[in-house]
Write a protein that holds these residues in place. Structure first.
Motif, PDB file in Angstrom:
ATOM      1  N   TRP A 261       0.479  48.337  -8.022  1.00 27.65           N
ATOM      2  CA  TRP A 261      -0.690  47.713  -8.665  1.00 27.65           C
ATOM      3  C   TRP A 261      -1.265  48.622  -9.762  1.00 27.65           C
ATOM      4  CZ3 TRP A 261      -0.883  42.901  -8.658  1.00 27.65           C
ATOM      5  CH2 TRP A 261      -2.041  42.170  -8.893  1.00 27.65           C
TER       6      TRP A 261
ATOM      7  N   LEU B 203       1.127  47.339 -12.534  1.00 23.58           N
ATOM      8  CA  LEU B 203       1.130  45.915 -12.904  1.00 23.58           C
ATOM      9  C   LEU B 203      -0.210  45.209 -12.696  1.00 23.58           C
ATOM     10  CD1 LEU B 203       4.473  44.825 -11.146  1.00 23.58           C
ATOM     11  CD2 LEU B 203       4.153  45.395 -13.545  1.00 23.58           C
TER      12      LEU B 203
ATOM     13  N   LYS C 181      -0.875  35.227  -9.826  1.00 17.42           N
ATOM     14  CA  LYS C 181       0.588  35.092  -9.758  1.00 17.42           C
ATOM     15  C   LYS C 181       1.255  36.450  -9.549  1.00 17.42           C
ATOM     16  CE  LYS C 181       1.251  31.014 -12.552  1.00 17.42           C
ATOM     17  NZ  LYS C 181       1.321  30.663 -13.954  1.00 17.42           N
ATOM     18  N   ARG C 182       0.774  37.457 -10.304  1.00 18.28           N
ATOM     19  CA  ARG C 182       1.353  38.798 -10.173  1.00 18.28           C
ATOM     20  C   ARG C 182       1.104  39.356  -8.764  1.00 18.28           C
ATOM     21  NH1 ARG C 182      -0.978  42.364 -14.615  1.00 18.28           N
ATOM     22  NH2 ARG C 182      -1.705  40.411 -15.525  1.00 18.28           N
TER      23      ARG C 182
ATOM     24  N   VAL D  36       3.985  40.576  -6.201  1.00 16.20           N
ATOM     25  CA  VAL D  36       4.046  41.952  -5.687  1.00 16.20           C
ATOM     26  C   VAL D  36       3.959  41.954  -4.157  1.00 16.20           C
ATOM     27  CG1 VAL D  36       2.841  44.187  -5.624  1.00 16.20           C
ATOM     28  CG2 VAL D  36       3.150  42.998  -7.795  1.00 16.20           C
TER      29      VAL D  36
END
Ligand code: HEM
Ligand code: HEM
Length: 235
Positions: free
Chosen positions: A71, A74, A213-214, A218
């Protein structure tokens, strides 16, 4: 958002303070789960009780720290390492400002010194968790790597696992001292921000809403990896 913008002058009046979403929900859940788990791990490890749950809590810490590292690359704006890690020189220059009694709420995310503290905490937690995988108490509980490692390696891992907690606790105490200094002396409500996710700042700064979404990608990827690694151990 450039650095100059997020480290603007502290001379603006407190009337200019406006709310910015600084910690997305995943950072807050990460943080408070971590604090509870470390409390439990410290107690169970030093007392030698609840050791099966100690191992499970240790896996949970490894999962949380792995998530936080990904995290940090991203994630939402203020969660990203690039938004709060500064060069050693800039960090040294920031020390008087961070220690001064007046507020430095012009840092929306972690200040440069706090940024390095985050890195130190994540690294020591990772090292402590990984060393646990090769640790044995010589009686009931073995980490999952013990059966694959040479005896000297197990002794080394076990040695690290019993030595590192002293440094971990020292860092946590320093972390708490810094947080309470900001709260009580500088009158910056950092603890409240870690609960609500909102910080009041003079800066127009990026908001850190959860990129859903990310986040699902993840956590989905990490859950699959965790299941694959632990499926033979936990059944
Ligand atoms: C970051 C996560 C962890 C923390 C903070 C932690 C903390 C501790 C502490 C404070 C002790 C007592 C050390 C002493 O005797 O002085 C301990 C012992 C132990 N831990 Fe962990 N631990 C963690 C993760 C793990 C993991 C993932 C495993 C195994 C998979 C594990 C297995 C053990 C074992 C077997 C002992 C007993 C060692 C002995 O009696 O010599 N720990 N841990
Ligand atoms: C074992 C206990 C703890 C550990 C390992 C720990 C670790 C951390 C870490 C890794 C971060 C960075 C968060 C991120 O960017 O993801 C952080 C931030 C923070 N922690 Fe803790 N923490 C602990 C206990 C506490 C406690 C008990 C409090 C409050 C009383 C607290 C208050 C905070 C605050 C306010 C921040 C944000 C600081 C800022 O705004 O720059 N922590 N902590």
């Amino acid at each position: 958002m450039d650095k100059a913008n997020s480290e603007t002058s502290a001379s603006q009046s407190s009337n200019d303070l406006r709310p910015v979403k600084v910690w997305d929900i995943s950072i807050r859940v990460f943080h408070w789960s971590l604090a509870l788990l470390i409390g439990f791990l410290w107690w169970s490890g030093t007392e030698g009780v609840e050791m099966e749950n100690h191992v499970l809590a240790g896996y949970a810490v490894l999962a949380l720290v792995s998530y936080r590292i990904i995290w940090g690359i991203l994630g939402s704006y203020h969660a990203r390492f690039t938004s709060f890690i500064r060069s050693p020189l800039s960090t040294l220059k920031a020390i008087p400002d961070v220690l001064s009694v007046r507020s430095d709420s012009h840092y929306t995310g972690h200040n440069p010194v706090g940024g390095w503290m985050v890195v130190a905490l994540l690294l020591i937690l990772l090292a402590q968790g990984i060393s646990g995988l090769g640790t044995t108490d010589d009686i009931f509980i073995d980490g999952p790597l013990v059966e694959y490692l040479e005896e000297e390696m197990v002794a080394l891992f076990s040695d690290w696992h019993t030595t590192l907690p002293d440094y971990l606790i020292a860092l946590v105490l320093l972390h708490l001292a810094a947080v309470f200094y900001h709260d009580a002396v500088k009158r910056e409500r950092l603890i409240r921000s870690m609960i609500t996710g909102i910080k009041y700042t003079t800066v127009r700064d990026s908001s850190s809403e959860l990129p859903v979404k990310r986040f699902l990608l993840v956590t989905g990827g990490l859950s699959l990896l965790g299941w694959w690694l632990l499926k033979d151990i936990l059944v």
